[in-house]
Design an enzyme around this catalytic site. Structure first.
Site, PDB file in Angstrom:
ATOM      1  N   ASP A  13       0.322 -10.982 -11.285  1.00 31.57           N
ATOM      2  CA  ASP A  13       0.004 -10.530 -12.646  1.00 31.57           C
ATOM      3  C   ASP A  13      -0.387 -11.686 -13.566  1.00 31.57           C
ATOM      4  OD1 ASP A  13       0.874  -7.833 -11.960  1.00 31.57           O
ATOM      5  OD2 ASP A  13       2.912  -8.611 -12.093  1.00 31.57           O
ATOM      6  N   HIS A  41      -5.856  -5.576 -10.538  1.00 26.59           N
ATOM      7  CA  HIS A  41      -6.540  -6.607 -11.305  1.00 26.59           C
ATOM      8  C   HIS A  41      -7.217  -5.964 -12.507  1.00 26.59           C
ATOM      9  CE1 HIS A  41      -6.851  -9.488  -7.612  1.00 26.59           C
ATOM     10  NE2 HIS A  41      -5.637  -9.379  -8.107  1.00 26.59           N
ATOM     11  N   GLN A 225      -1.656 -10.944  -4.787  1.00 27.87           N
ATOM     12  CA  GLN A 225      -0.405 -11.240  -5.482  1.00 27.87           C
ATOM     13  C   GLN A 225      -0.275 -12.753  -5.696  1.00 27.87           C
ATOM     14  OE1 GLN A 225      -0.192  -9.116  -2.626  1.00 27.87           O
ATOM     15  NE2 GLN A 225       0.167  -7.193  -3.682  1.00 27.87           N
TER      16      GLN A 225
END
Length: 431
Positions: A13, A41, A225
């Site tokens: 994130d 995303h 990730q």
């Protein structure tokens, strides 16, 4: 032309979608090499928000080719919905602009059923899975009972493999997990339709990427990730089910290590993570809530509120070392406006001992106390800045300290969600 890689430097994130979108303008091919639709995303272009889960973030640029590599696990239903949504907005009209590896594994209904049932049974010991079936699909891949896109396109292989697999998985679902069994014929009918739809996209993407690199095309790799969710190097077991670090580019796409010329790490100007697991700099107060609100810190895939805390240089320094990062893209710097002072974790302390590298032990991580430095904040808004000279002096000071602590220069600085709200100090392509 060699390849370049974008890697998250924290727990995901970090804003990889925006940075990949920016770098895609100077790329020819954008390839995803691991993960599945457990990652989201988020891109904001001309005020319009787009959330991508499987299609690489370069899709919003005309003429770019997007590749889903063999290291990705793909839910065909989710990918189909994503393609439909993009086409409705004028993207991906040309089938040749999206390529799916014939060796990428397919997420099946029993994978999602197992994922959800296991998490339910864990109770307070939940690891925070998204329930998308990612882990069970990787398990089947390693157990050599998975179904790849190459198998999906062969009706006899699909039927025989799925029939054998469901006998075992249904017994496990009923007897161990207390969940309902799945119907073979219904699943076969659904996945035959998927096979028909995705056949035009499926190819040997390892060969395609090799050909593109040999033809001096610029290839940009994106992960799903962050480094701290890597199954080997992250906060195990509170991690994802694949390798998220730069080494996974080679195994997850089929390119050789010597073809990778550069790695840019993406790091937020503070720290967040979703789900359970250790988080030494987490804030449980009004300031943590402020970061969540001002930074819009809610999962792009699940909508779950993200846990928020101060920038952790131990984490980012660890990511720089593991990935050989040439530089950082520092995101969401604007969210820190108005906070004074700003704290930065420079090390941990555990029972009187200073720790400068990220420990593997969960027991140690539960007990560490962050060692903080305080830096003066700033009040001026940053979103209009387009060069370093337009940033306040205290913002400069904060950036310099992060560079010193992490061991990597800040090549790109994001001062807002929009594509244009970005300061590019140095091109990752070296030109």
């Amino acid at each position: 032309m060699p390849a370049f890689v974008v890697v998250g430097a924290q727990w995901g994130d970090e804003g990889k979608g925006k940075i990949v979108d920016i770098l895609a303008a100077d790329s020819d091919v954008i390839a995803r090499y691991q993960g599945g639709n457990n990652a989201g995303h988020t891109l904001v272009v001309e005020g319009q928000k787009t959330v991508l889960h499987l299609v690489p973030s370069g899709v919003l640029h005309e003429g770019k080719v997007c590749v889903i590599g063999n290291g990705v696990v793909v839910d065909p239903a989710v990918l189909g919905q994503e393609i439909d949504a993009l086409r409705a907005r004028g993207y991906l009209r040309d089938d040749s602009r999206l390529k799916i590896s014939d060796r990428a594994h397919v997420i099946l209904p029993h994978h999602k059923a197992i994922d959800l049932a296991r998490e339910r049974l864990r109770g307070e010991g939940r690891i925070g899975t998204t329930g998308r079936g990612i882990g069970p699909t990787y398990e089947d891949k390693m157990a050599r009972v998975g179904i790849r896109f190459a198998d999906l396109l062969e009706p006899e292989v699909l039927e025989s493999t799925l029939a054998a697999t469901l006998r075992e998985k249904n017994a496990y679902l009923r007897a161990i997990l207390g969940a309902d069994a799945l119907d073979l014929e219904h699943t076969l009918a659904e996945y035959r339709k998927h096979a028909e739809r995705f056949a035009p996209y499926v190819t040997d993407t390892a060969v395609y990427l090799s050909e593109q690199l040999a033809a001096s095309r610029r290839v940009l790799f994106e992960g799903g990730q962050g480094t701290m969710l890597d199954v080997d190097h992250g906060t195990y077991p509170y991690v994802t089910s694949s390798n998220t670090t730069v080494g996974a580019v080679c195994t997850g796409s089929g390119v050789a290590p010597k073809q990778i010329a550069g790695v840019v790490g993406i790091a937020k100007a503070y720290t967040t993570r979703v789900g359970a697991g250790p988080f030494p700099t987490e804030l449980h107060d009004e300031l943590g809530e402020r970061l969540r609100k001002d930074g819009d810190e809610f999962g792009a895939t699940t909508g779950r509120p993200r846990r928020c805390g101060w920038f952790d240089a131990v984490v980012v320094r660890n990511a720089v070392r593991l990935n050989g990062m040439d530089g950082l893209a520092l995101t969401k710097l604007d969210v820190l406006t108005g906070i004074d002072p700003i704290r930065v974790c420079v090390a941990y302390e555990h029972r009187g001992r200073r720790i400068d590298d990220f420990p593997a032990s969960l027991g140690v991580l539960r007990d560490v106390v962050p060692v903080y430095e305080e830096l003066p904040g700033w009040q001026e808004p940053l979103t209009q800045a387009r060069s370093l000279d337009e940033l306040p002096e205290n913002t400069h000071r904060y950036i310099r300290r992060i560079e010193e602590l992490s061991g990597a220069p800040a090549q790109i600085i994001s001062v807002g969600a929009g594509r244009e709200e970005t300061i590019v100090q140095q091109s990752v392509f070296g030109g």
